[in-house]
Enzyme design. Structure first.
Site, PDB file in Angstrom:
ATOM      1  N   LYS B  66      35.553  84.874  69.599  1.00 48.05           N
ATOM      2  CA  LYS B  66      34.728  85.829  69.047  1.00 48.05           C
ATOM      3  C   LYS B  66      33.529  85.424  70.365  1.00 48.05           C
ATOM      4  CE  LYS B  66      31.333  87.670  65.656  1.00 48.05           C
ATOM      5  NZ  LYS B  66      31.201  87.408  64.372  1.00 48.05           N
ATOM      6  N   SER B 141      31.152  91.868  61.509  1.00 48.40           N
ATOM      7  CA  SER B 141      30.955  92.010  62.849  1.00 48.40           C
ATOM      8  C   SER B 141      32.013  91.368  63.779  1.00 48.40           C
ATOM      9  CB  SER B 141      29.601  91.172  63.490  1.00 48.40           C
ATOM     10  OG  SER B 141      29.762  89.844  62.950  1.00 48.40           O
ATOM     11  N   SER B 165      31.218  88.788  57.831  1.00 47.60           N
ATOM     12  CA  SER B 165      31.472  89.151  59.329  1.00 47.60           C
ATOM     13  C   SER B 165      32.973  88.681  59.624  1.00 47.60           C
ATOM     14  CB  SER B 165      30.377  88.766  60.357  1.00 47.60           C
ATOM     15  OG  SER B 165      29.513  89.451  60.274  1.00 47.60           O
TER      16      SER B 165
END
Lengths: 95, 456
Positions: B66, B141, B165
């Site tokens: 990420k 997210s 997320s």
């Protein structure tokens, strides 16, 4: 509660944003809806309840007061800025 | 997961992953592909294998990172304009641990800028598409990471979970996603969002892979004073007898297919001899309001550091320093970043602090106490992850409150610091994945992942 233009301008100042007029208006509407939503907490009784600010289970994690080896050098960190001279970061005039 | 050896080389595994990543570029999963770096590392691992050396438990395993984890490979942008151009000189502890075992990062994945969002539409680089329907969102997210695993590009991906997320995008794309107990994995070198809530975790295709990654990544780090000593590898699995279901979540606000999937798993557990306990947790309906006070307050503090001086984007059109700060912040943050920073400054400002921030901190205590009571009655809790499966692109992006409601059933875990594992639970009639969430008491992560195998 009603969020007026003055409140938005004050919050923009606290947040350090140079909002345009159009943005101020749009964010005002959004913020009003969000604040309306979070205000439902009013109905929850929290008398005599202690606040919680963190959920880490340990306290006072001590270490020796010594300088540890750093992961990045001064040069590497200064290389990230837009403009540097003599190990100083250059910015526009302050006043 | 497939680990490199003498017959299947790390170079082969990495090349395959890179080829897939490029073939699937329309999904907009990656913000950076680490071609050169990954192939170099793969060649090193292959050379060590050829020499008969120990190469680690993740030797040659391609993974996706990420883009809010720092490392010198590619820019760390957190999908935010204000961090553009920032190549970090430091490496996150989690990345160091994975790579010490031979894992190879093939790319950085897209997210909502600064992890503010539940759809990955708030990315400066544009949205990631859902693995099962390109007209729908990936969730967020950590949307890019979830889709990278779901489309089988990589064996696993890292994520961060502040209010859902990891778990929500995992459920939108039919993979496993774990938000561990607060403090389990060091956060050193990860872009901070809300420090009393942020957790690092993983996306995997199986519970076994999750167990392996957790045993490698967890543990105390002198560089993160909020990291716990390794309890994961030393914790004993306990007998599990009673599973709780939360009555308050069984209502019209939750999609009927998701409620159906929950009932199906409950029946499965009953048939295996588990006792089902109905829980009343009335404070949970306030969890989202509590979260959208505490989280923005911490966001406002953490994001005050971005001013264009030391790193990242700097606005060019400023004659003096004050203007440079406010122009850089105004041009560099997305609308959702601004909303959260302004709400945070609102709930913390004099006159509103007691009514909002202090009130929320007290309500947080009630939520923690409610979980503690629940875990006296049951070993784990099974709930939906989100109120609905993946929604359409653009459907909620202009309505912040509708987007926030996505987090309705995931945020209370972050407020309480307890672990949650999103597990795949079938698909609806339209072919969209449905996810459920197993919740356990603090430090029960290992037993929680182990127990998820009962739900297969």
């Amino acid at each position: 509660m009603e969020i007026n233009c003055e409140t938005i301008k004050h919050l923009a100042e606290l947040s350090n944003f140079s909002l345009s007029e159009a943005e101020t208006e749009r964010l005002g509407g959004d913020l009003e809806n969000i604040i309306k939503y979070i205000s439902q907490l009013d109905e929850l009784n929290t008398d005599n309840v202690e606040p919680t600010y963190q959920v880490f289970e340990m306290e006072n994690v001590w270490r020796e007061d010594e300088i540890l080896e750093q992961d990045a050098t001064r040069e590497e960190l200064l290389a990230l800025t837009k403009e540097a001279e003599d190990h100083q970061i250059k910015v526009p005039k302050v006043l | 997961m497939k680990v490199a050896n003498k017959t299947v080389t790390a170079t082969r595994l990495v090349k395959d992953a890179l080829t897939k990543a490029k073939a699937l570029s329309e999904y907009h999963i990656f913000t950076f592909l680490n071609e050169e770096g990954a192939l170099k590392k793969a060649a090193e691992i292959d050379a060590r294998i050829a020499r008969g050396e120990e190469v680690g438990r993740l030797a040659g395993v391609p993974y996706a990172l990420k883009d809010n984890f720092m490392s010198p490979e590619g820019e760390t942008t957190a999908s935010a304009h204000i961090l553009e151009g920032t190549v970090s000189p430091i490496t996150a502890t989690a990345v160091e641990k994975l790579e010490a075992e031979g894992a190879i990062m093939i790319g950085r994945t897209n997210l909502d800028a600064f992890a503010h969002g539940s759809s990955t539409e708030n990315s400066y680089f544009g949205p990631t598409l859902n693995a099962y329907d390109k007209t729908r969102v990936a969730g967020g997210s950590s949307g890019g990471s979830a889709v990278a695993v779901a489309l089988d590009i990589v064996e696993f991906a890292t994520g961060t979970d502040t209010g859902g997320s990891i778990r929500q995008p995992a459920s939108f794309n039919g993979v496993y996603g774990l938000k561990p107990t607060f403090g389990t994995i060091s956060r050193y070198g990860v872009v901070a969002m809300a420090s009393s809530l942020d957790c690092i975790g993983f996306f995997t295709k199986t519970p076994e892979d999750m167990e392996l990654l957790m045993s490698i990544a967890n543990g105390q780090d002198p560089k993160d004073m909020t990291s716990l000593p390794d309890y994961y590898n030393t914790s004993e699995t306990r007998p599990v007898k009673r599973i709780g279901v939360i009555k308050d979540f069984d209502n019209e606000a939750v999609d009927s297919d998701i409620r159906g999937a929950l009932v199906e798993k409950v029946e499965l557990l009953k048939s295996k001899g588990y006792e089902i306990v109905e829980l009343e947790m009335p404070s949970l309906k306030y969890a989202l309001a509590v979260y959208y006070i505490i989280q923005p307050a911490e966001v406002a503090s953490n994001l005050s550091r971005y001013d264009g001086i030391r790193y990242g984007f700097r606005s060019e059109k400023s004659a003096e320093l004050g203007e440079l700060y406010s122009n850089t912040r105004n041009e560099g943050f997305m609308a959702e970043n601004k909303r959260r920073i302004m709400i945070g400054n609102f709930v913390l400002s004099s006159g509103f602090y007691d009514a909002y921030f202090l009130k929320a901190a007290k309500a947080r205590t009630l939520i923690i106490e409610e979980y503690a009571k629940a875990f006296e009655k049951c070993d784990f809790i099974l709930t939906p992850v989100s109120p609905n499966p993946a929604f359409r692109l653009g459907e909620k992006v202009d309505d912040p409150v509708a987007m926030y409601l996505e987090d309705l059933m995931s945020v209370s875990l972050n407020l309480a610091g307890v672990p949650g594992l999103a597990i795949p639970a079938g698909k609806n009639a339209a072919g969209l994945p449905i996810g459920l969430q197993l919740v356990g008491p603090r430090r029960s992560d290992k037993a929680l992942v182990e127990f998820s195998k009962e739900l297969l």
